[in-house]
Write a protein that holds these residues in place. Structure first.
Motif, PDB file in Angstrom:
ATOM      1  N   GLY A  64       0.722  -1.005   0.066  1.00 24.93           N
ATOM      2  CA  GLY A  64      -0.053  -0.088  -0.003  1.00 24.93           C
ATOM      3  C   GLY A  64       0.635   1.197  -0.120  1.00 24.93           C
ATOM      4  O   GLY A  64       0.473   2.193  -0.717  1.00 24.93           O
ATOM      5  N   VAL A  75      -5.050   1.702  -1.948  1.00 23.77           N
ATOM      6  CA  VAL A  75      -5.333   1.797  -0.443  1.00 23.77           C
ATOM      7  C   VAL A  75      -3.980   2.304   0.215  1.00 23.77           C
ATOM      8  O   VAL A  75      -3.196   1.636   0.155  1.00 23.77           O
ATOM      9  CB  VAL A  75      -6.149   0.965  -0.027  1.00 23.77           C
ATOM     10  CG1 VAL A  75      -7.681   0.572  -0.492  1.00 23.77           C
ATOM     11  CG2 VAL A  75      -5.385  -0.611  -0.022  1.00 23.77           C
ATOM     12  N   ARG A  76      -4.277   3.246   1.254  1.00 23.75           N
ATOM     13  CA  ARG A  76      -3.251   3.711   2.070  1.00 23.75           C
ATOM     14  C   ARG A  76      -3.053   3.134   3.574  1.00 23.75           C
ATOM     15  O   ARG A  76      -4.275   3.406   4.460  1.00 23.75           O
ATOM     16  CB  ARG A  76      -2.975   5.251   1.938  1.00 23.75           C
ATOM     17  CG  ARG A  76      -2.713   5.836   0.804  1.00 23.75           C
ATOM     18  CD  ARG A  76      -2.522   7.336   0.663  1.00 23.75           C
ATOM     19  NE  ARG A  76      -3.607   7.936   1.205  1.00 23.75           N
ATOM     20  CZ  ARG A  76      -3.960   8.673   2.243  1.00 23.75           C
ATOM     21  NH1 ARG A  76      -2.903   9.087   3.056  1.00 23.75           N
ATOM     22  NH2 ARG A  76      -5.058   9.343   2.372  1.00 23.75           N
ATOM     23  N   PRO A  77      -2.016   2.537   4.017  1.00 24.21           N
ATOM     24  CA  PRO A  77      -2.080   2.312   5.276  1.00 24.21           C
ATOM     25  C   PRO A  77      -2.192   3.508   6.209  1.00 24.21           C
ATOM     26  O   PRO A  77      -1.849   4.538   6.083  1.00 24.21           O
ATOM     27  CB  PRO A  77      -0.589   1.607   5.579  1.00 24.21           C
ATOM     28  CG  PRO A  77      -0.244   1.341   4.185  1.00 24.21           C
ATOM     29  CD  PRO A  77      -0.768   2.380   3.281  1.00 24.21           C
ATOM     30  N   TYR A  78      -3.099   3.417   7.425  1.00 23.81           N
ATOM     31  CA  TYR A  78      -3.427   4.568   8.248  1.00 23.81           C
ATOM     32  C   TYR A  78      -2.034   4.681   8.905  1.00 23.81           C
ATOM     33  O   TYR A  78      -1.255   3.969   9.385  1.00 23.81           O
ATOM     34  CB  TYR A  78      -4.519   3.791   9.202  1.00 23.81           C
ATOM     35  CG  TYR A  78      -5.214   5.071   9.924  1.00 23.81           C
ATOM     36  CD1 TYR A  78      -6.304   5.845   9.076  1.00 23.81           C
ATOM     37  CD2 TYR A  78      -4.908   5.469  11.213  1.00 23.81           C
ATOM     38  CE1 TYR A  78      -6.821   6.951   9.793  1.00 23.81           C
ATOM     39  CE2 TYR A  78      -5.523   6.470  11.897  1.00 23.81           C
ATOM     40  CZ  TYR A  78      -6.557   7.287  10.941  1.00 23.81           C
ATOM     41  OH  TYR A  78      -7.213   8.188  11.530  1.00 23.81           O
ATOM     42  N   TRP A  97      -6.355   1.082   7.641  1.00 24.36           N
ATOM     43  CA  TRP A  97      -6.244   1.872   6.302  1.00 24.36           C
ATOM     44  C   TRP A  97      -7.046   3.127   6.280  1.00 24.36           C
ATOM     45  O   TRP A  97      -8.020   3.477   6.911  1.00 24.36           O
ATOM     46  CB  TRP A  97      -6.902   0.985   5.237  1.00 24.36           C
ATOM     47  CG  TRP A  97      -6.226  -0.365   4.970  1.00 24.36           C
ATOM     48  CD1 TRP A  97      -6.448  -1.378   5.848  1.00 24.36           C
ATOM     49  CD2 TRP A  97      -4.864  -0.900   4.346  1.00 24.36           C
ATOM     50  NE1 TRP A  97      -5.732  -2.469   5.599  1.00 24.36           N
ATOM     51  CE2 TRP A  97      -4.455  -2.395   4.768  1.00 24.36           C
ATOM     52  CE3 TRP A  97      -4.239  -0.108   3.421  1.00 24.36           C
ATOM     53  CZ2 TRP A  97      -3.711  -2.897   4.093  1.00 24.36           C
ATOM     54  CZ3 TRP A  97      -3.033  -0.886   2.907  1.00 24.36           C
ATOM     55  CH2 TRP A  97      -2.803  -2.270   3.283  1.00 24.36           C
TER      56      TRP A  97
END
Length: 297
Positions: A64, A75-78, A97
């Motif tokens: 990600g 999707v981006r990791p939180y 995420w």
């Protein structure tokens, strides 16, 4: 789907959120399948995977970040977490995420253009495994107690046949980063642009493996028009159905989709007639392709 976490997963989700500095209060279940996905307050999405999937979850987090840093929206990791991902609770890896917000399935042209960009990336030097097209298929077939003995035996024999054929598969485009499950539900339109979801199957392998997902919608399932498929091929610059390895890749994709239906039907008896129809089609009992398969829901 929008409901509270299942009781057996609620404690796992709550514990993972506490360790990550987040709250599970008011979490809403968005999807339940291979993984359980929840929307949390504050713009985070939590993904609870099955035990034993820790390495795969760590790879998804890496990918990600890596894809976004290489110009491919995914999707981006939180970011605002107090621990490294994944957070493992009772063997279940949990990842967090950023919420994409409103999104819709990608059009055939959008999916093809996104795949063309993905397949052009340099291969990362870490964290990415080779494609594994048969992962969990045998387990799903043998665990489906509802299957007739003849259907189970046929599926296992078919799996063995395709595994052998895969070892001698034709070569096409050079191996690249591939998504692995590139259908319109996993390549979506957002306010920021077309974005890849569900990186669990993102690996290194033949680009044709990705392209076959959409081609099967025309050749196998009749869920995509010829005109839309022409659009797809035009955007990518290749029609995979003209490649001499397509039949093998199509057959494996069909088996994968069918085994997923068999797995879902073991958990939900209301899906067994739909899964049985898929098995019958593969066995040649429902006429030639393309077949008409009702969605599992």
């Amino acid at each position: 789907m929008s409901q509270a976490p299942a009781p057996e997963l609620g404690a796992i989700l709550a514990a993972a959120c506490r360790r990550a500095g987040l709250s599970a209060d008011g979490a809403q279940l968005l999807s339940a399948g291979e993984n359980h996905v929840y929307r949390l307050a504050g713009g985070a999405i939590a993904r609870v995977s099955k035990p034993g999937q820790g390495q795969a979850a760590a790879r998804e987090v890496f990918l990600g970040s890596w894809l976004n840093s290489n110009g491919v929206r995914a999707v981006r990791p939180y970011a605002a977490l107090e621990v490294e991902q994944p957070v493992v609770v009772d063997g279940n890896p949990v990842t967090f995420w950023h919420d994409l917000g409103e999104h819709q399935p990608g059009t055939p042209r959008e999916v093809a253009a996104a795949l063309k960009q993905l397949h052009s990336l340099p291969v990362p030097g870490e964290m990415v495994a080779p494609v594994a097209p048969f992962v969990r298929l045998e387990e799903r077939i043998t665990a489906a107690a509802w299957l007739a003995d003849g259907d189970r035996a046929w599926l296992l024999a078919r799996l063995e046949e395709l595994q052998e054929a895969w070892t001698g598969r034709p070569r096409g485009l050079p191996d690249s980063v591939i998504h692995g499950d590139a259908w319109a539900g996993n390549v979506v339109g957002t306010a920021e642009g077309v974005t890849f979801l569900d990186l669990e199957r993102c690996t290194i392998g033949p680009p044709e493996w990705d392209l076959t997902s959409t081609a099967c919608r025309v050749t196998s399932y009749s869920t995509l028009s010829a005109a839309d498929y022409d659009d797809y091929c035009d955007a990518y610059g290749l029609d995979v159905t003209r490649w001499d390895g397509f039949d093998l890749f199509r057959d494996i994709r069909e088996l994968r989709v069918t085994c997923y239906a068999v797995y879902r039907a073991q958990l939900d008896p209301t899906l067994r007639s739909l899964a049985a129809t898929r098995v019958a089609c593969l066995r040649g009992l429902n006429g030639p392709r393309p077949w008409h398969w009702e969605p599992l829901g």
